[in-house]
Design an enzyme around this catalytic site. Structure first.
Site, PDB file in Angstrom:
ATOM      1  N   PRO A  16       0.861  -1.197   0.000  1.00  7.24           N
ATOM      2  CA  PRO A  16       0.000   0.000   0.000  1.00  7.24           C
ATOM      3  C   PRO A  16       0.887   1.234   0.000  1.00  7.24           C
ATOM      4  CG  PRO A  16       0.067  -1.010   2.201  1.00  7.24           C
ATOM      5  CD  PRO A  16       0.843  -1.909   1.277  1.00  7.24           C
ATOM      6  N   MET A  17       0.619   2.177  -0.896  1.00  7.79           N
ATOM      7  CA  MET A  17       1.411   3.417  -0.908  1.00  7.79           C
ATOM      8  C   MET A  17       0.490   4.594  -1.214  1.00  7.79           C
ATOM      9  SD  MET A  17       5.104   2.375  -2.548  1.00  7.79           S
ATOM     10  CE  MET A  17       4.585   1.272  -3.842  1.00  7.79           C
ATOM     11  N   CYS A 115       2.853   2.792   9.905  1.00  4.49           N
ATOM     12  CA  CYS A 115       3.176   4.137   9.403  1.00  4.49           C
ATOM     13  C   CYS A 115       3.874   4.942  10.499  1.00  4.49           C
ATOM     14  CB  CYS A 115       1.914   4.851   8.932  1.00  4.49           C
ATOM     15  SG  CYS A 115       2.272   6.532   8.385  1.00  4.49           S
ATOM     16  N   LYS A 154      -0.144  -4.945   8.935  1.00  4.86           N
ATOM     17  CA  LYS A 154       1.158  -4.571   8.369  1.00  4.86           C
ATOM     18  C   LYS A 154       1.885  -3.739   9.421  1.00  4.86           C
ATOM     19  CE  LYS A 154       3.291  -2.339   4.387  1.00  4.86           C
ATOM     20  NZ  LYS A 154       3.655  -0.980   4.810  1.00  4.86           N
ATOM     21  N   GLY A 242       7.493  -2.476  -2.286  1.00  3.45           N
ATOM     22  CA  GLY A 242       7.066  -1.082  -2.269  1.00  3.45           C
ATOM     23  C   GLY A 242       7.810  -0.283  -3.328  1.00  3.45           C
TER      24      GLY A 242
HETATM   25  C1  LIG Z   1       5.066   6.968  -1.168  1.00  4.00           C
HETATM   26  C2  LIG Z   1       4.827   5.919  -0.118  1.00  4.00           C
HETATM   27  C3  LIG Z   1       3.582   5.794   0.469  1.00  4.00           C
HETATM   28  C4  LIG Z   1       3.339   4.821   1.439  1.00  4.00           C
HETATM   29  N1  LIG Z   1       2.076   4.679   1.943  1.00  4.00           N
HETATM   30  C5  LIG Z   1       1.806   3.610   2.770  1.00  4.00           C
HETATM   31  C6  LIG Z   1       0.469   3.310   3.181  1.00  4.00           C
HETATM   32  O1  LIG Z   1      -0.503   3.982   2.775  1.00  4.00           O
HETATM   33  N2  LIG Z   1       0.296   2.240   4.009  1.00  4.00           N
HETATM   34  C7  LIG Z   1       1.336   1.468   4.444  1.00  4.00           C
HETATM   35  O2  LIG Z   1       1.130   0.496   5.191  1.00  4.00           O
HETATM   36  N3  LIG Z   1       2.602   1.729   4.076  1.00  4.00           N
HETATM   37  C8  LIG Z   1       2.856   2.755   3.231  1.00  4.00           C
HETATM   38  N4  LIG Z   1       4.135   2.956   2.790  1.00  4.00           N
HETATM   39  C9  LIG Z   1       5.211   2.019   3.193  1.00  4.00           C
HETATM   40  C10 LIG Z   1       5.332   0.882   2.158  1.00  4.00           C
HETATM   41  O3  LIG Z   1       4.131   0.140   2.085  1.00  4.00           O
HETATM   42  C11 LIG Z   1       6.501  -0.076   2.516  1.00  4.00           C
HETATM   43  O4  LIG Z   1       6.236  -0.688   3.758  1.00  4.00           O
HETATM   44  C12 LIG Z   1       7.830   0.654   2.606  1.00  4.00           C
HETATM   45  O5  LIG Z   1       8.016   1.507   1.499  1.00  4.00           O
HETATM   46  C13 LIG Z   1       9.003  -0.360   2.673  1.00  4.00           C
HETATM   47  O6  LIG Z   1       9.008  -1.221   1.556  1.00  4.00           O
HETATM   48  P1  LIG Z   1       9.997  -0.961   0.296  1.00  4.00           P
HETATM   49  O7  LIG Z   1      11.405  -0.894   0.838  1.00  4.00           O
HETATM   50  O8  LIG Z   1       9.762  -2.147  -0.616  1.00  4.00           O
HETATM   51  O9  LIG Z   1       9.588   0.335  -0.301  1.00  4.00           O
HETATM   52  C14 LIG Z   1       4.394   3.944   1.852  1.00  4.00           C
HETATM   53  C15 LIG Z   1       5.655   4.095   1.271  1.00  4.00           C
HETATM   54  C16 LIG Z   1       5.881   5.045   0.296  1.00  4.00           C
HETATM   55  C17 LIG Z   1       7.254   5.148  -0.323  1.00  4.00           C
END
Ligand SMILES: Cc1cc2nc3c(=O)[nH]c(=O)nc-3n(C[C@H](O)[C@H](O)[C@H](O)COP(=O)(O)O)c2cc1C
Length: 340
Positions: A16-17, A115, A154, A242
């Protein structure tokens, strides 16, 4: 039905992002995914306070929208869609779960306990729940009592310091269908390196307790192959990706590379679909954040991106891309005509 238990292992999820994984981006990523490479998508996170409030709902309801095109692609490929929610009041989670279930649009509900953003932590929500495990458990139970859909969580490996076993042990007591573990503490935000050894500790804890909860590892997965390797090394059931998608929109395709023409084609599709779904409702600036996803690492990509960043609306963005394609096409013709 608990779809999580039906997934092959290791399964892959797109994280989720916020302002990224809207219905349009999910549609684009799902349509490019090769069979068996992408299993679960998540919505952007949605506040239960906002969702249950008339004005708040009007402001954030878009986070739950699913276009007919996305729906058709997910159905045809068997990809599941999970709604992610956050808050701190168990009763509001319960009410939100009831309403989300009535929508018949989602395959699961995920609770954000990761978060790290300060203004959210101050509300005792998301990663703050790591410091309030009893409340966290109440929230899982209250959500589950509001839905027949599987409820997952999460989270991270700790708040100030790493405390994976203690924290995940608490969560396992209430048997979430799945737990995604981002291998960083709240304090680390997105800095440093995700600690996958801690993810493995959670898997081992789960095994020692004979729990049915599935564990997804998350953090710094750079390619599909990297995800496969991490799931083997750290023994996870699933992998969540992500930011890896920012470097490669063909992350879940096979082969997982696209050339310059394909990238531009995808960006045009993204602009078209984004304007169709969101024109007048979402700011063009949100779309601009995607330019780097498609326009990087090829000749003149930096210059093209700079031109795109100067555009003010969908029409201007498309015009730049069409002109770029025309010039490139002429150049190729010129070279071909002059090559003996
Ligand atoms: C732009 C952005 C928005 C994000 N929004 C959420 C969100 O809405 N909910 C959530 O659980 N994590 C959110 N995250 C965290 C990601 O889901 C993920 O846990 C984090 O980026 C680490 O994974 P990665 O290293 O593969 O990016 C967000 C991350 C980014 C970069």
């Amino acid at each position: 039905m608990n779809f999580w238990t039906q997934l092959p292992k290791p399964f892959f999820a797109l994280a989720p992002m916020e302002d990224v994984t809207d219905t349009v981006f999910r549609e684009i990523i799902a349509s490019g995914a090769a069979p068996g490479r992408l299993h679960v998508l998540f919505t952007e996170f949605l506040s239960v306070d906002g969702f249950l409030h008339e004005i708040g709902k009007a402001k954030t309801g878009h986070r739950l929208e699913i276009s007919a095109l996305e729906r058709a692609i997910l159905d045809s490929k068997g990809i599941k869609l999970v709604a992610q929610i956050w808050g701190s009041d168990p009763e509001k989670f319960h009410q939100t779960a009831l309403r989300l279930t009535e929508k018949h649009a989602f395959d699961g509900i995920d609770i954000n306990m990761g978060c790290p953003v300060k203004k959210i932590v101050r509300k005792n929500a998301c990663s703050a729940l790591i410091k309030a495990p009893e409340l966290a458990k109440e929230i899982v139970i209250a959500t589950r009592e509001g839905t027949r859909l599987p409820v997952s969580v999460k989270t991270r490996i700790g708040f100030n310091a790493t405390e994976t076993q203690k924290w995940i042990g608490k969560l396992l007591e209430v048997k979430p269908a799945a737990i995604t573990i981002h291998g960083r503490t709240q304090k680390m935000l997105s800095t440093g390196v995700a600690d996958w050894n801690e993810v493995r500790k959670a898997v081992q804890l789960r095994d020692s307790l004979n729990s049915d909860t599935l564990i997804l590892g998350n953090g710094d997965v750079s390619s599909y192959a990297d995800g496969l390797e991490k799931s083997t090394t750290f023994e996870t059931d699933g992998i969540m990706v992500g930011r890896g998608i920012f470097g490669n929109p063909a992350f879940f395709a096979d082969p997982d590379v696209i050339n310059q023409d394909q990238s531009i084609h995808l960006l045009k599709k993204h602009i078209t679909r984004f304007s169709h779904e969101w024109e007048g409702r979402k700011n063009y600036a949100i779309l601009k954040r995607f330019f780097k996803v498609y326009v990087h690492s090829f000749d003149n990509s930096t210059a093209l991106r700079a031109l795109l960043m100067k555009t003010n609306n969908f029409k201007e963005g498309m015009a730049v891309l069409k002109e770029y394609e025309a010039v490139k096409h002429s150049l190729v013709n010129l070279v071909n005509h002059n090559t003996p």
